[in-house]
Design an enzyme around this catalytic site. Sequence first.
Site, PDB file in Angstrom:
ATOM      1  N   LYS A 121       3.047   3.913 -11.020  1.00 50.46           N
ATOM      2  CA  LYS A 121       1.637   3.090 -10.987  1.00 50.46           C
ATOM      3  C   LYS A 121       1.740   2.206 -11.930  1.00 50.46           C
ATOM      4  O   LYS A 121       1.097   1.076 -12.111  1.00 50.46           O
ATOM      5  CB  LYS A 121       0.461   3.974 -10.672  1.00 50.46           C
ATOM      6  N   THR A 130      -7.304  11.448   2.042  1.00 48.95           N
ATOM      7  CA  THR A 130      -6.345  10.950   2.870  1.00 48.95           C
ATOM      8  C   THR A 130      -5.097  12.221   2.831  1.00 48.95           C
ATOM      9  O   THR A 130      -5.419  13.154   2.198  1.00 48.95           O
ATOM     10  CB  THR A 130      -5.724   9.882   2.337  1.00 48.95           C
ATOM     11  N   TYR A 162       4.357   9.885 -10.958  1.00 45.27           N
ATOM     12  CA  TYR A 162       3.326   9.188 -10.305  1.00 45.27           C
ATOM     13  C   TYR A 162       2.776   8.249 -11.215  1.00 45.27           C
ATOM     14  O   TYR A 162       2.592   6.963 -10.913  1.00 45.27           O
ATOM     15  CB  TYR A 162       2.578  10.009  -9.431  1.00 45.27           C
ATOM     16  N   ASN A 178       0.983  -1.147  -0.049  1.00 48.29           N
ATOM     17  CA  ASN A 178      -0.022   0.039   0.038  1.00 48.29           C
ATOM     18  C   ASN A 178       0.911   1.295   0.057  1.00 48.29           C
ATOM     19  O   ASN A 178       0.446   2.282  -0.568  1.00 48.29           O
ATOM     20  CB  ASN A 178      -0.884  -0.042   1.252  1.00 48.29           C
TER      21      ASN A 178
END
Length: 241
Positions: free
Chosen positions: A151, A182, A147, A80
């Site tokens: 991913k 978050t 990013y 995670n």
Amino acid sequence: TGASRGLGAALELALCRPGTHLATLSRHKHTRLDAHAAAHGTVVKQHPADLTDAAETTRAIDRLFATMPRNAERYCLINNAGTVDPIGQSGTLRADDIAQALALNVAAPMLLTSRFIAATAGLRADRRVLNISSGAGRKPMAGWSVYCSTKAAIDMYTRSVKLEQGDSGVRIVSLAPGVIDTPMQARIRASQPDAFPALDNFKAMHATGQLSSPDDVAARIVAYLERDDFGQTEIDDIRNY
């Protein structure tokens, strides 16, 4: 991994059930986890580790697997931990920031998965790996070149491992969790428009209550992890369920 805040913190609380052995890897301990686990009949061990440091990660993994029970019905690894940084146009990015993102978002889950497969080899148990990916790995976005690329790398890594493991080995999935309220989202909203042109869209989602809660997404992911058909679709999105 990445269990001290955000989705990771919500996941580890949701995973606390009678008969479960839970091990976490993150820079900081979750202050509520030990008491929560004890109240739910869960054995827990928090392993502090900086997953951007390969040597430190390896030592933490060795400690974790050295104390792993060998008689479980199921073994699960949830990769995670991740970072959205560096945010910015490609010509402005620093080498150290790129390297740290690659270490955390790509190298660490690859290393953990490799050691997990080796450590559980030969056990008569169901073995599952869940990589928390992102829709950003499937759709390019300006300002997120690092990013998005990390991913996308995890998605392809997942597909490759599935081919290696076949129908009788470790089941593996790369799962996009959707847009969640978050600290990562707060970091995104704190970026500059010239660095991240889609900034206003993310601010609008927050302002209009379109962000999912970590607890809700964690509960859905735990249910997904337990599905009988886990691994049949190796590139997936929790919003499909």
